[in-house]
Design a protein around this motif. Structure first.
Motif, short mmCIF file in Angstrom:
data_model
loop_
_atom_site.label_atom_id
_atom_site.label_comp_id
_atom_site.label_asym_id
_atom_site.label_seq_id
_atom_site.Cartn_x
_atom_site.Cartn_y
_atom_site.Cartn_z
N ARG A 23 0.84 -1.19 0.00
CA ARG A 23 0.00 0.00 0.00
C ARG A 23 0.88 1.25 0.00
O ARG A 23 2.02 1.22 0.46
CB ARG A 23 -0.91 -0.01 1.22
CG ARG A 23 -1.97 -1.10 1.17
CD ARG A 23 -2.93 -0.95 2.31
NE ARG A 23 -4.08 -1.82 2.15
CZ ARG A 23 -5.17 -1.76 2.90
NH1 ARG A 23 -5.24 -0.86 3.88
NH2 ARG A 23 -6.18 -2.58 2.70
N PRO A 24 0.36 2.37 -0.49
CA PRO A 24 1.17 3.59 -0.52
C PRO A 24 1.34 4.19 0.87
O PRO A 24 0.49 4.03 1.75
CB PRO A 24 0.36 4.52 -1.43
CG PRO A 24 -1.05 4.05 -1.28
CD PRO A 24 -0.96 2.56 -1.11
N ARG A 25 2.43 4.90 1.04
CA ARG A 25 2.65 5.66 2.26
C ARG A 25 3.44 6.92 1.92
O ARG A 25 4.13 6.98 0.90
CB ARG A 25 3.41 4.84 3.30
CG ARG A 25 4.85 4.53 2.93
CD ARG A 25 5.53 3.76 4.03
NE ARG A 25 6.89 3.36 3.64
CZ ARG A 25 7.67 2.58 4.38
NH1 ARG A 25 7.22 2.09 5.53
NH2 ARG A 25 8.88 2.26 3.95
N GLN A 26 3.29 7.91 2.78
CA GLN A 26 4.05 9.13 2.63
C GLN A 26 5.35 8.98 3.42
O GLN A 26 5.32 8.67 4.60
CB GLN A 26 3.25 10.32 3.16
CG GLN A 26 1.95 10.56 2.39
CD GLN A 26 1.08 11.60 3.08
OE1 GLN A 26 0.97 11.63 4.30
NE2 GLN A 26 0.43 12.45 2.29
N ALA A 27 6.47 9.21 2.76
CA ALA A 27 7.77 9.04 3.42
C ALA A 27 8.71 10.14 2.96
O ALA A 27 9.20 10.13 1.82
CB ALA A 27 8.36 7.66 3.11
N ARG A 28 8.93 11.12 3.85
CA ARG A 28 9.85 12.19 3.51
C ARG A 28 11.28 11.66 3.53
O ARG A 28 11.69 10.99 4.48
CB ARG A 28 9.71 13.34 4.50
CG ARG A 28 10.44 14.60 4.06
CD ARG A 28 10.11 15.79 4.92
NE ARG A 28 10.71 17.00 4.40
CZ ARG A 28 10.60 18.18 4.95
NH1 ARG A 28 9.88 18.30 6.06
NH2 ARG A 28 11.18 19.22 4.42
N GLY A 502 12.09 14.15 -2.59
CA GLY A 502 11.76 13.42 -1.36
C GLY A 502 10.76 14.10 -0.46
O GLY A 502 10.50 13.63 0.65
N SER A 503 10.16 15.22 -0.91
CA SER A 503 9.20 15.93 -0.06
C SER A 503 8.08 16.50 -0.92
O SER A 503 8.32 17.07 -1.98
CB SER A 503 9.90 17.06 0.70
OG SER A 503 8.98 17.77 1.51
N CYS A 504 6.84 16.37 -0.44
CA CYS A 504 5.67 16.84 -1.17
C CYS A 504 5.74 18.34 -1.39
O CYS A 504 6.05 19.11 -0.47
CB CYS A 504 4.41 16.49 -0.39
SG CYS A 504 2.88 17.07 -1.16
N PHE A 505 5.45 18.78 -2.63
CA PHE A 505 5.39 20.21 -2.90
C PHE A 505 3.99 20.65 -3.33
O PHE A 505 3.79 21.72 -3.89
CB PHE A 505 6.44 20.66 -3.92
CG PHE A 505 6.31 20.04 -5.29
CD1 PHE A 505 5.52 20.61 -6.26
CD2 PHE A 505 7.02 18.90 -5.61
CE1 PHE A 505 5.41 20.07 -7.53
CE2 PHE A 505 6.93 18.34 -6.88
CZ PHE A 505 6.12 18.92 -7.85
N GLY A 506 2.99 19.80 -3.03
CA GLY A 506 1.60 20.19 -3.22
C GLY A 506 1.14 20.24 -4.65
O GLY A 506 0.26 21.04 -4.99
N CYS A 507 1.65 19.37 -5.51
CA CYS A 507 1.23 19.38 -6.91
C CYS A 507 -0.19 18.83 -7.09
O CYS A 507 -0.83 19.06 -8.11
CB CYS A 507 2.21 18.60 -7.77
SG CYS A 507 2.18 16.81 -7.51
N GLU A 508 -0.65 18.04 -6.11
CA GLU A 508 -2.01 17.50 -6.04
C GLU A 508 -2.28 16.40 -7.08
O GLU A 508 -3.42 15.99 -7.28
CB GLU A 508 -3.06 18.60 -6.18
CG GLU A 508 -2.91 19.69 -5.14
CD GLU A 508 -4.06 20.69 -5.14
OE1 GLU A 508 -5.07 20.42 -5.84
OE2 GLU A 508 -3.97 21.71 -4.46
N ARG A 509 -1.25 15.90 -7.74
CA ARG A 509 -1.47 14.86 -8.74
C ARG A 509 -2.04 13.59 -8.10
O ARG A 509 -2.89 12.92 -8.67
CB ARG A 509 -0.17 14.54 -9.47
CG ARG A 509 0.38 15.70 -10.27
CD ARG A 509 1.63 15.31 -11.05
NE ARG A 509 2.28 16.48 -11.63
CZ ARG A 509 3.33 16.42 -12.42
NH1 ARG A 509 3.86 15.25 -12.74
NH2 ARG A 509 3.86 17.54 -12.90
N CYS A 510 -1.54 13.28 -6.90
CA CYS A 510 -2.02 12.07 -6.23
C CYS A 510 -3.52 12.16 -5.97
O CYS A 510 -4.28 11.21 -6.21
CB CYS A 510 -1.25 11.84 -4.93
SG CYS A 510 -1.25 13.27 -3.82
N ALA A 511 -3.97 13.31 -5.48
CA ALA A 511 -5.40 13.49 -5.18
C ALA A 511 -6.24 13.48 -6.44
O ALA A 511 -7.36 12.94 -6.46
CB ALA A 511 -5.60 14.79 -4.42
#
Length: 556
Positions: A23-28, A502-511
């Protein structure tokens, strides 16, 4: 994203699905620029604050201030390092595998200069005043970094500086055309404004003993530097018209006249040698640099060497001085040198220069500048001499209240000296307050590589090029700064080039691609923190991981 053997197919439609174990996870992840920076400021964080200011709802001033405060939490000299640092962070930038590394140095300099013009001051990390009185010997970058960190934590700090002004090699060893004194003055003044006491013209061992200072203070930090230039060790060097590189630059920076004559030989391949050569050119001399190894082995900053060549400095490689010949009246007649070849690597890892028999040649010169190495002045500190020419301790101090850092431990760039001062302050503060000692710096092995980010998610764009003074004007402009600060438009465009590895920049592609609604936008957002992940809705298609451009999402 390569998935075999993780991806399996289910159903007649052949939809791609991850097994329940994936499953996916957020990992900085650790950014590569971070591990390449000796100063360890959170580069990705402060660049992200600028690049993502629209998403974050920040005004220009709010974004600039927040980014600057991220930097100065660990480095009180962003304008200075933005000019003199060789920026090893950029060599690690993943974007270098795509077009050009992000111009981190130019971005840092812009913010530093903006903060000076805006009159920003330092925040205290802790408003509670401390009872301990801390002494610092040496007002160079390491000592001032340590003093800043301790003062910001509420300690009374006094800096004892042998020279009339603080700054160390930043003031007396770097030419004005690279680092204007006004910039250095502004960033030092901020440190003093925290309440740091400066006693200039106070030489430890002459005006006060080290033991007196140890009795006076609860702890003492030694940042004495390595400002003593070493000679060539050849016959004829004792006499007029021979200077070490550090002595020559100090005289020039103090405004004292130096009679070089028409022809100057500079011996050495480091930054001091190149700075001395370029400074001598500005004095009107014809200058030749002799270096005993090849161009690739020169430790000087590459673009500084290029600048020297553009300004008319001659570079003679694989040559080492043998002796200085003098006329009967004592004037220098010539520097005699010998050709070299490169042999097996020595302890430094570089190939050892080996003399070639019968290869002597003469350079007719009027003066010689020896810029081969530097060492600390141990007057007053003899018992700390390790026998190798360097201080026999480090920033930990072994618990005896005597800590050290900077060039006195071994020559390095200013960023190293600043981080050693910071680390020593963190260790001492933890010891005095009974706190856990600071953790290790980022591990380079943990950095996310270019194979784990989508380089083509950004358009190919060249890095920002700071405006530069034309070669024809550099020598006539004397101390005018050669490289200018980038314009604000360039600053914003360059920050936007960051891949936020390695860190989310809010592109929102995942959502946008998630049909199950697993991603929920956070109310309080920040660089690297935009969405929360709700796995109870996850259909395990893996699309979010596949399209994440910065490698923030991964499979469990």
């Amino acid at each position: 994203m390569s998935r075999s053997p993780d991806v399996r197919r289910y159903g007649a439609g052949g939809e791609r699905r991850l097994t329940p174990a994936y499953r996916p996870r957020q990992a900085r992840k650790t950014a590569p620029c971070q591990v390449g920076c000796p100063n360890c400021a959170d580069i990705r964080e402060w660049i992200g604050t600028i690049a993502q200011r629209g998403k974050l709802g920040l005004s220009r001033e709010e974004a600039f201030t927040r980014a600057w405060r991220t930097i100065v939490a660990v480095n009180p000299f962003p304008s200075v390092l933005g000019r003199v640092c060789p920026h090893p962070c950029e060599a690690h930038c993943n974007r270098g595998d795509y077009d050009e590394p992000v111009a981190i140095n130019a971005l840092e300099r812009f913010l530093g200069d903006w903060a000076i013009s805006a009159g920003l001051s330092f925040d205290r990390f802790d408003a509670e005043p401390r009872e301990e009185w801390i002494g610092v010997v040496g007002g160079g970058p390491s000592g001032l970094s340590f003093a800043y960190q301790m003062a910001a934590r509420g300690y009374r700090v006094t800096v004892y500086e042998a020279a009339e002004r603080a700054g160390g090699m930043l003031r007396y060893g770097i030419p004005d055309y690279r680092l204007p004194p006004s910039v250095l003055d502004a960033e030092i003044q901020r440190i003093l404004d925290l309440g740091v006491e400066l006693e200039p013209g106070c030489r430890v061992g002459r005006d006060v003993s080290l033991e007196e200072l140890r009795k006076r203070h609860d702890a003492l930090y030694l940042g004495i530097g390595a400002q003593m230039g070493r000679g060539l060790g050849v016959s004829g060097e004792d006499g007029p018209s021979v200077w070490t590189g550090t002595d020559y630059l100090r005289l020039v920076n103090c405004g004292q006249p130096v009679e070089l004559g028409a022809r100057v030989a500079v011996v050495g391949g480091g930054n001091t040698a190149v700075d001395a050569a370029r400074t001598a050119r500005r004095a009107g001399a014809e200058v030749t640099i002799l270096y005993r190894r090849g161009r690739e082995e020169m430790p000087a900053i590459e673009h500084e060497v290029e600048d020297a060549l553009e300004e008319g400095v001659e570079l003679v490689l694989l040559a080492s001085p043998e002796r200085i010949e003098r006329a009967p009246d004592g004037r220098i007649a010539a520097l005699v040198a010998r050709r070299m070849r490169l042999g097996a690597p020595d302890d430094s890892g570089r190939r050892r220069p080996v003399p070639i028999d019968g290869s002597e040649f003469r350079l007719e010169v009027d003066s010689v500048i020896a810029a081969v190495s530097q060492s600390p002045d141990f007057a007053g500190f003899e018992f700390l001499d390790a026998g190798s020419g360097w201080l026999a301790r480090d920033g930990d101090g072994g618990g005896d209240g005597l800590l050290a850092g900077g060039d006195a431990l071994g020559l390095g760039i200013a960023g190293n000296a600043i981080v050693q001062g910071r680390r020593a302050a963190e260790i001492l503060h933890a010891r005095l307050r009974g706190l856990e000692p600071p953790g290790p710096e980022p591990d380079a092995r943990a950095a996310i590589g270019p194979d784990r980010v989508k380089l083509d998610s950004k358009e190919r764009v060249a890095a920002a090029r700071p405006p530069r003074l034309a070669v024809a004007h550099r020598l006539t402009a004397d101390r005018a700064e050669v490289t200018a600060t980038i314009l604000e438009e360039m600053f914003h465009a360059e920050a936007a080039r960051c891949l936020s590895c390695g860190s989310c920049f809010g592109c929102e592609r995942c959502a946008m691609f998630c049909t199950a609604g697993c991603f929920s936008r956070l109310e309080e957002i920040a660089p690297g923190s935009y969405f929360t992940l709700m796995l109870e809705n996850c259909q395990e298609c893996g699309k979010c991981v596949e399209i994440c451009p910065c490698g923030f999402l991964e499979v469990t």
